[in-house]
Design a protein around this motif. Structure first.
Motif, short mmCIF file in Angstrom:
data_model
loop_
_atom_site.label_atom_id
_atom_site.label_comp_id
_atom_site.label_asym_id
_atom_site.label_seq_id
_atom_site.Cartn_x
_atom_site.Cartn_y
_atom_site.Cartn_z
N MET A 1 0.88 -1.14 0.16
CA MET A 1 0.32 0.45 -0.46
C MET A 1 0.81 1.64 -0.04
SD MET A 1 -3.77 0.26 2.19
CE MET A 1 -4.40 2.19 2.15
N GLU A 2 2.06 1.54 0.94
CA GLU A 2 2.64 2.62 1.12
C GLU A 2 3.26 2.67 -0.08
OE1 GLU A 2 7.11 3.41 3.36
OE2 GLU A 2 5.40 2.31 4.12
N PHE A 3 3.98 1.28 -1.13
CA PHE A 3 4.23 1.53 -2.09
C PHE A 3 3.08 1.95 -3.83
CE2 PHE A 3 5.20 -1.02 -6.16
CZ PHE A 3 6.85 0.28 -6.52
N GLU A 4 2.39 1.82 -3.88
CA GLU A 4 1.37 2.77 -4.46
C GLU A 4 1.04 3.87 -4.28
OE1 GLU A 4 0.07 1.36 -7.07
OE2 GLU A 4 0.80 -0.40 -6.83
N TYR A 5 1.54 3.94 -2.77
CA TYR A 5 0.98 6.07 -2.52
C TYR A 5 2.53 6.35 -2.95
CZ TYR A 5 1.61 9.97 -0.04
OH TYR A 5 1.64 11.27 0.78
N ASN A 6 3.76 5.59 -3.40
CA ASN A 6 5.04 7.08 -3.47
C ASN A 6 5.32 6.84 -4.68
OD1 ASN A 6 5.83 7.29 -0.92
ND2 ASN A 6 6.91 5.13 -0.59
N LYS A 7 4.35 5.39 -5.51
CA LYS A 7 4.29 5.94 -6.94
C LYS A 7 3.48 6.38 -7.51
CE LYS A 7 2.32 2.56 -10.46
NZ LYS A 7 2.68 1.11 -11.06
N SER A 8 2.26 6.92 -6.89
CA SER A 8 1.85 8.03 -7.39
C SER A 8 1.46 9.49 -7.07
CB SER A 8 0.29 7.93 -6.49
OG SER A 8 0.27 7.51 -5.19
N LEU A 9 2.32 9.47 -5.43
CA LEU A 9 3.54 10.37 -5.22
C LEU A 9 4.50 11.58 -6.43
CD1 LEU A 9 3.78 12.63 -3.05
CD2 LEU A 9 5.28 11.57 -2.15
N ILE A 10 5.11 10.91 -6.37
CA ILE A 10 6.19 10.69 -7.86
C ILE A 10 6.12 10.91 -8.37
CG2 ILE A 10 7.76 9.34 -9.16
CD1 ILE A 10 9.22 7.60 -6.63
N ASN A 11 5.09 10.14 -9.59
CA ASN A 11 3.80 10.30 -10.41
C ASN A 11 3.15 11.96 -10.78
OD1 ASN A 11 4.27 7.85 -12.08
ND2 ASN A 11 2.40 7.00 -11.07
N ASP A 12 2.87 11.94 -9.68
CA ASP A 12 1.89 13.11 -9.51
C ASP A 12 3.20 14.65 -9.63
OD1 ASP A 12 -0.50 12.28 -9.65
OD2 ASP A 12 0.13 12.53 -6.91
N LEU A 13 4.27 14.43 -8.86
CA LEU A 13 5.13 15.67 -8.94
C LEU A 13 5.92 15.40 -10.13
CD1 LEU A 13 7.14 14.51 -5.77
CD2 LEU A 13 6.02 16.14 -6.18
N LEU A 14 6.09 14.30 -11.36
CA LEU A 14 6.96 14.30 -12.70
C LEU A 14 5.51 15.04 -13.47
CD1 LEU A 14 8.03 10.69 -12.87
CD2 LEU A 14 9.69 12.89 -12.68
N LYS A 15 4.68 15.19 -13.15
CA LYS A 15 3.51 15.63 -13.60
C LYS A 15 3.74 17.43 -14.14
CE LYS A 15 0.54 11.71 -14.34
NZ LYS A 15 -1.21 11.64 -13.33
N LYS A 16 3.56 17.70 -12.57
CA LYS A 16 3.71 18.83 -12.00
C LYS A 16 5.05 19.41 -13.00
CE LYS A 16 1.50 18.88 -8.16
NZ LYS A 16 1.22 19.15 -6.45
N SER A 17 6.37 18.86 -13.39
CA SER A 17 7.13 19.07 -12.96
C SER A 17 7.74 19.42 -14.88
CB SER A 17 8.40 18.91 -12.41
OG SER A 17 8.96 17.66 -12.95
N ASN A 18 6.93 18.19 -15.74
CA ASN A 18 6.96 18.45 -16.76
C ASN A 18 8.60 17.86 -17.61
OD1 ASN A 18 3.99 19.30 -17.57
ND2 ASN A 18 5.26 20.95 -17.55
N ILE A 19 8.89 16.70 -16.61
CA ILE A 19 10.88 16.65 -17.02
C ILE A 19 10.98 16.01 -18.33
CG2 ILE A 19 12.39 15.55 -16.35
CD1 ILE A 19 12.38 16.42 -13.64
N ALA A 20 10.55 16.16 -19.21
CA ALA A 20 10.77 15.18 -20.82
C ALA A 20 10.00 14.12 -21.08
CB ALA A 20 12.31 13.77 -20.20
N ASN A 21 8.86 14.93 -20.71
CA ASN A 21 7.38 14.49 -21.77
C ASN A 21 6.86 12.97 -20.47
OD1 ASN A 21 6.79 16.02 -23.03
ND2 ASN A 21 8.20 16.16 -24.35
N ILE A 22 7.56 13.46 -19.29
CA ILE A 22 6.74 11.57 -18.45
C ILE A 22 5.16 11.73 -17.97
CG2 ILE A 22 8.06 10.16 -16.78
CD1 ILE A 22 10.50 11.50 -17.32
N ASP A 23 4.54 11.24 -18.34
CA ASP A 23 3.69 10.83 -17.88
C ASP A 23 3.16 10.04 -16.83
OD1 ASP A 23 2.62 12.65 -19.73
OD2 ASP A 23 2.38 10.57 -21.75
N GLU A 24 3.59 8.87 -16.75
CA GLU A 24 3.37 7.32 -15.61
C GLU A 24 5.06 6.82 -15.55
OE1 GLU A 24 0.81 3.55 -14.63
OE2 GLU A 24 0.31 4.64 -16.35
N ILE A 25 5.55 6.76 -14.27
CA ILE A 25 6.25 5.85 -14.07
C ILE A 25 5.79 3.92 -13.78
CG2 ILE A 25 8.01 7.00 -14.03
CD1 ILE A 25 7.55 6.96 -11.08
N ARG A 26 6.38 3.16 -14.14
CA ARG A 26 6.45 1.88 -13.39
C ARG A 26 7.42 0.55 -12.95
NH1 ARG A 26 3.00 0.29 -18.76
NH2 ARG A 26 1.44 1.72 -18.78
#
Length: 77
Positions: free
Chosen positions: A1-26
């Motif tokens: 559960m914590e892993f999914e939370y961290n994953k979503s947090l990283i995805n949200d930060l990447l969307k806000k920063s617009n780094i190299a057109n990264i939409d989602e990480i897996r």
């Protein structure tokens, strides 16, 4: 559960920063531990501690000859 939370947090930060057109990480997680093989090192110098003095009381001719070969190897080293 914590892993999914961290994953979503990283995805949200990447969307806000617009780094190299990264939409989602897996992530890929495995529970296997990789075994690293240690290379076998032969000793550079081996001091034979035997003199090849032993009784060979084996009655089977093939085994008797093998023991005698081992005796010669020991004596020659």
């Amino acid at each position: 559960m914590e892993f999914e939370y961290n994953k979503s947090l990283i995805n949200d930060l990447l969307k806000k920063s617009n780094i190299a057109n990264i939409d989602e990480i897996r992530f890929f997680v495995t529970n296997k531990i990789e075994k690293k093989e240690k290379p076998y090192e032969t000793p550079s110098s081996y001091q034979e501690r035997s003199y090849g003095i032993f009784e060979n009381s084996i009655k089977d001719e093939n085994l008797h000859e093998k023991f005698e070969e081992i005796r010669q190897i020991i004596k020659n080293s």
